[in-house]
Motif scaffolding. Structure first.
Motif, PDB file in Angstrom:
ATOM      1  N   LEU A  48       0.851  -1.178   0.000  1.00  0.00           N
ATOM      2  CA  LEU A  48       0.000   0.000   0.000  1.00  0.00           C
ATOM      3  C   LEU A  48       0.887   1.227   0.000  1.00  0.00           C
ATOM      4  N   ARG A  49       0.370   2.309  -0.547  1.00  0.00           N
ATOM      5  CA  ARG A  49       1.065   3.588  -0.510  1.00  0.00           C
ATOM      6  C   ARG A  49       0.167   4.621   0.148  1.00  0.00           C
ATOM      7  N   ALA A  59       6.137  12.886   9.646  1.00  0.00           N
ATOM      8  CA  ALA A  59       6.313  11.550  10.180  1.00  0.00           C
ATOM      9  C   ALA A  59       5.038  10.738  10.042  1.00  0.00           C
ATOM     10  N   TRP A  60       5.201   9.429  10.131  1.00  0.00           N
ATOM     11  CA  TRP A  60       4.095   8.490  10.223  1.00  0.00           C
ATOM     12  C   TRP A  60       4.167   7.740  11.537  1.00  0.00           C
ATOM     13  N   PHE A  61       3.024   7.628  12.199  1.00  0.00           N
ATOM     14  CA  PHE A  61       2.844   6.817  13.385  1.00  0.00           C
ATOM     15  C   PHE A  61       1.709   5.842  13.113  1.00  0.00           C
ATOM     16  N   ARG A  62       1.584   4.834  13.953  1.00  0.00           N
ATOM     17  CA  ARG A  62       0.468   3.911  13.827  1.00  0.00           C
ATOM     18  C   ARG A  62      -0.009   3.475  15.202  1.00  0.00           C
ATOM     19  N   GLN A  63      -1.277   3.087  15.266  1.00  0.00           N
ATOM     20  CA  GLN A  63      -1.862   2.671  16.526  1.00  0.00           C
ATOM     21  C   GLN A  63      -2.899   1.583  16.280  1.00  0.00           C
ATOM     22  N   PHE A  84       9.340  -0.532   4.468  1.00  0.00           N
ATOM     23  CA  PHE A  84       8.657   0.743   4.260  1.00  0.00           C
ATOM     24  C   PHE A  84       9.655   1.795   3.794  1.00  0.00           C
ATOM     25  N   THR A  85       9.182   2.720   2.963  1.00  0.00           N
ATOM     26  CA  THR A  85       9.994   3.834   2.500  1.00  0.00           C
ATOM     27  C   THR A  85       9.205   5.125   2.611  1.00  0.00           C
ATOM     28  N   ILE A  86       9.783   6.126   3.272  1.00  0.00           N
ATOM     29  CA  ILE A  86       9.150   7.429   3.371  1.00  0.00           C
ATOM     30  C   ILE A  86       9.775   8.363   2.344  1.00  0.00           C
ATOM     31  N   SER A  87       8.952   9.178   1.722  1.00  0.00           N
ATOM     32  CA  SER A  87       9.434  10.126   0.725  1.00  0.00           C
ATOM     33  C   SER A  87       8.554  11.365   0.754  1.00  0.00           C
ATOM     34  N   ARG A  88       8.984  12.393   0.042  1.00  0.00           N
ATOM     35  CA  ARG A  88       8.233  13.639   0.040  1.00  0.00           C
ATOM     36  C   ARG A  88       8.198  14.265  -1.346  1.00  0.00           C
ATOM     37  N   ASP A  89       7.200  15.106  -1.571  1.00  0.00           N
ATOM     38  CA  ASP A  89       7.095  15.936  -2.754  1.00  0.00           C
ATOM     39  C   ASP A  89       6.932  17.359  -2.247  1.00  0.00           C
ATOM     40  N   LEU A 111       4.197   7.160   2.319  1.00  0.00           N
ATOM     41  CA  LEU A 111       4.746   5.981   2.967  1.00  0.00           C
ATOM     42  C   LEU A 111       4.444   4.782   2.090  1.00  0.00           C
ATOM     43  N   GLN A 112       5.466   4.294   1.397  1.00  0.00           N
ATOM     44  CA  GLN A 112       5.333   3.089   0.592  1.00  0.00           C
ATOM     45  C   GLN A 112       5.551   1.890   1.498  1.00  0.00           C
ATOM     46  N   MET A 113       4.555   1.038   1.611  1.00  0.00           N
ATOM     47  CA  MET A 113       4.592  -0.108   2.507  1.00  0.00           C
ATOM     48  C   MET A 113       4.561  -1.381   1.674  1.00  0.00           C
ATOM     49  N   ASN A 114       5.644  -2.136   1.721  1.00  0.00           N
ATOM     50  CA  ASN A 114       5.759  -3.395   1.006  1.00  0.00           C
ATOM     51  C   ASN A 114       5.870  -4.551   1.989  1.00  0.00           C
ATOM     52  N   SER A 115       5.650  -5.753   1.483  1.00  0.00           N
ATOM     53  CA  SER A 115       5.750  -6.966   2.304  1.00  0.00           C
ATOM     54  C   SER A 115       4.959  -6.830   3.597  1.00  0.00           C
ATOM     55  N   LEU A 116       3.729  -6.371   3.472  1.00  0.00           N
ATOM     56  CA  LEU A 116       2.909  -6.110   4.650  1.00  0.00           C
ATOM     57  C   LEU A 116       2.583  -7.394   5.405  1.00  0.00           C
TER      58      LEU A 116
END
Length: 119
Positions: free
Chosen positions: A18-19, A35-39, A68-73, A81-86
């Motif tokens: 997912l992205r 930043a990204w957080f999760r709960q 996961f890879t974080i990037s910006r524009d 947040l590119q999330m692979n192999s979830l």
């Protein structure tokens, strides 16, 4: 406060991707990070990743390194947040935040987007 709107959450099978996107508007900062957080339900909110807005330096929680890879524009005021192999343990509400560069002070939160990973 700056307004943050997340998108891109959903239901995905284990091993999938997912992205997430977060777009900021309203206020500006001279020096900050996003930043990204999760709960997960009944659990504490945890740090996932952050990126220094000025130089693009990224930092990750050990649990997501290599996946996961974080990037910006900068032009779009958007962080991804590119999330692979979830994995099922990645299931949580993911929140976008504006922080100071070191990440220990939160200036603003988004409302979150649900990520559910099925096994």
């Amino acid at each position: 406060q700056v307004q943050l709107v997340e998108s891109g959450g959903g239901l995905v099978q284990a091993g999938g991707s997912l992205r997430l996107s977060c777009t900021a508007s309203g206020r500006t900062f001279s020096s900050y990070a996003m930043a990204w957080f999760r709960q997960a339900p009944g659990k504490a909110r945890e740090f996932v990743a952050r990126i220094n807005w000025s130089n693009g330096s990224g930092y990750y929680a050990d649990s997501v390194k290599g996946r996961f890879t974080i990037s910006r524009d900068n032009a779009k005021n958007t962080v991804y947040l590119q999330m692979n192999s979830l994995e099922p343990d990645d299931t949580a509400v993911y929140y976008c935040a504006v922080t100071n560069p070191s990440g220990n002070l939160i200036y603003s939160w988004g409302r979150g987007t649900q990520v559910t990973v099925s096994s």
